[in-house]
Design a protein around this motif. Sequence first.
Motif, short mmCIF file in Angstrom:
data_model
loop_
_atom_site.label_atom_id
_atom_site.label_comp_id
_atom_site.label_asym_id
_atom_site.label_seq_id
_atom_site.Cartn_x
_atom_site.Cartn_y
_atom_site.Cartn_z
N CYS A 51 0.52 6.70 1.85
CA CYS A 51 -0.12 5.42 2.13
C CYS A 51 -1.43 5.35 1.33
CB CYS A 51 -0.41 5.30 3.62
SG CYS A 51 -1.36 3.82 4.05
N ALA A 52 -1.65 4.25 0.63
CA ALA A 52 -2.88 4.07 -0.16
C ALA A 52 -3.73 2.94 0.40
CB ALA A 52 -2.52 3.81 -1.62
N LEU A 59 8.70 -3.79 -20.51
CA LEU A 59 8.26 -4.68 -21.58
C LEU A 59 7.18 -5.66 -21.14
CD1 LEU A 59 11.75 -5.54 -23.11
CD2 LEU A 59 10.13 -3.78 -23.85
N THR A 60 7.09 -5.88 -19.85
CA THR A 60 6.21 -6.90 -19.31
C THR A 60 5.01 -6.25 -18.63
OG1 THR A 60 8.25 -8.08 -18.78
CG2 THR A 60 6.21 -9.01 -17.94
N PRO A 61 3.81 -6.54 -19.09
CA PRO A 61 2.64 -5.98 -18.38
C PRO A 61 2.44 -6.68 -17.04
CG PRO A 61 1.93 -7.37 -20.20
CD PRO A 61 3.43 -7.31 -20.25
N VAL A 62 1.87 -5.97 -16.10
CA VAL A 62 1.58 -6.53 -14.78
C VAL A 62 0.12 -6.19 -14.45
CG1 VAL A 62 2.43 -4.53 -13.51
CG2 VAL A 62 2.42 -6.74 -12.41
N ARG A 63 -0.57 -7.11 -13.82
CA ARG A 63 -2.01 -6.91 -13.61
C ARG A 63 -2.36 -5.94 -12.50
NH1 ARG A 63 -4.61 -8.78 -9.31
NH2 ARG A 63 -3.49 -10.22 -7.97
N ASP A 64 -1.46 -5.72 -11.57
CA ASP A 64 -1.77 -4.88 -10.42
C ASP A 64 -0.84 -3.67 -10.38
OD1 ASP A 64 -1.78 -3.90 -7.60
OD2 ASP A 64 -3.21 -5.55 -7.39
N PRO A 65 -1.40 -2.46 -10.35
CA PRO A 65 -0.55 -1.26 -10.35
C PRO A 65 0.32 -1.13 -9.10
CG PRO A 65 -2.87 -0.67 -10.07
CD PRO A 65 -2.82 -2.14 -10.38
N ARG A 66 -0.06 -1.79 -8.00
CA ARG A 66 0.78 -1.73 -6.80
C ARG A 66 2.12 -2.39 -7.05
NH1 ARG A 66 -3.30 -4.37 -2.65
NH2 ARG A 66 -3.58 -5.61 -4.52
N PHE A 96 0.81 -1.22 0.00
CA PHE A 96 0.00 0.00 0.00
C PHE A 96 0.84 1.27 0.00
CE2 PHE A 96 -2.46 -3.38 2.00
CZ PHE A 96 -3.53 -3.41 1.13
N PHE A 97 2.15 1.13 0.01
CA PHE A 97 3.05 2.27 0.02
C PHE A 97 3.16 2.86 -1.39
CE2 PHE A 97 7.64 3.82 0.34
CZ PHE A 97 7.27 5.02 0.94
N VAL A 98 3.14 4.19 -1.47
CA VAL A 98 3.30 4.90 -2.74
C VAL A 98 4.59 5.71 -2.64
CG1 VAL A 98 2.27 6.55 -4.35
CG2 VAL A 98 0.79 5.07 -2.96
N PRO A 99 5.72 5.13 -3.07
CA PRO A 99 7.01 5.84 -2.98
C PRO A 99 7.03 7.06 -3.89
CG PRO A 99 7.31 3.50 -3.42
CD PRO A 99 5.86 3.79 -3.62
N ARG A 100 7.67 8.11 -3.41
CA ARG A 100 7.77 9.34 -4.19
C ARG A 100 9.21 9.71 -4.53
NH1 ARG A 100 3.21 9.27 -6.12
NH2 ARG A 100 1.47 9.96 -4.88
N GLU A 101 10.08 9.64 -3.52
CA GLU A 101 11.45 10.11 -3.71
C GLU A 101 12.38 9.37 -2.76
OE1 GLU A 101 13.63 14.45 -3.12
OE2 GLU A 101 11.45 14.35 -3.31
N ILE A 102 13.58 9.04 -3.26
CA ILE A 102 14.56 8.37 -2.40
C ILE A 102 14.94 9.32 -1.26
CG2 ILE A 102 16.94 7.52 -2.26
CD1 ILE A 102 16.60 6.33 -5.01
#
Length: 159
Positions: free
Chosen positions: A41-42, A119-126, A13-19
């Motif tokens: 946090c999402a 190149l590889t699709p993923v089903r979940d945006p997380r 559920f973490f939405v990283p923004r910047e190192i």
Amino acid sequence: MSVLRDTNLACPFFVPREILNDGSWPHPSRLPLGAGWTGACAASGRELPASDLHIQKFCNLGYATTCPHLPQHRDWDAIRFSVAQVSGHQITISFVCELAYAPIEHGKLTFDLTNEVWLTPVRDPRIQRLAVSYLCAYRTRTTPLSPLIPASQSRNETL
């Protein structure tokens, strides 16, 4: 087989923004996303700001079962990333989504270094969101002079 219960993994559920390079992490390259990150946090279904302490104690680390924002019912507790293969033109990242310390889902994502696209699709945006952050930290450590993933790609999570 024994399970290491204190393993820290990326919170789904973490939405990283910047190192975060402020020295607050003793060994940042050992963190689940390869560095400490600022972010949001999402867990509620929308992105909410989190305090610095919350980000350090829960968001950057999976299995944060004492986190007050963690939904009771969830697909995963954590996502584990590792670099599976590196060539001159591509980097492949393996991921494992875990619930109660057991693997639930896994796969690989390949990033084209020449065109700077996934190149590889993923089903979940997380998974995609965290993989972008993991790859960015990896590239920062291993090739500091190369271009990083464009910020627009990590925000839009395009493939």
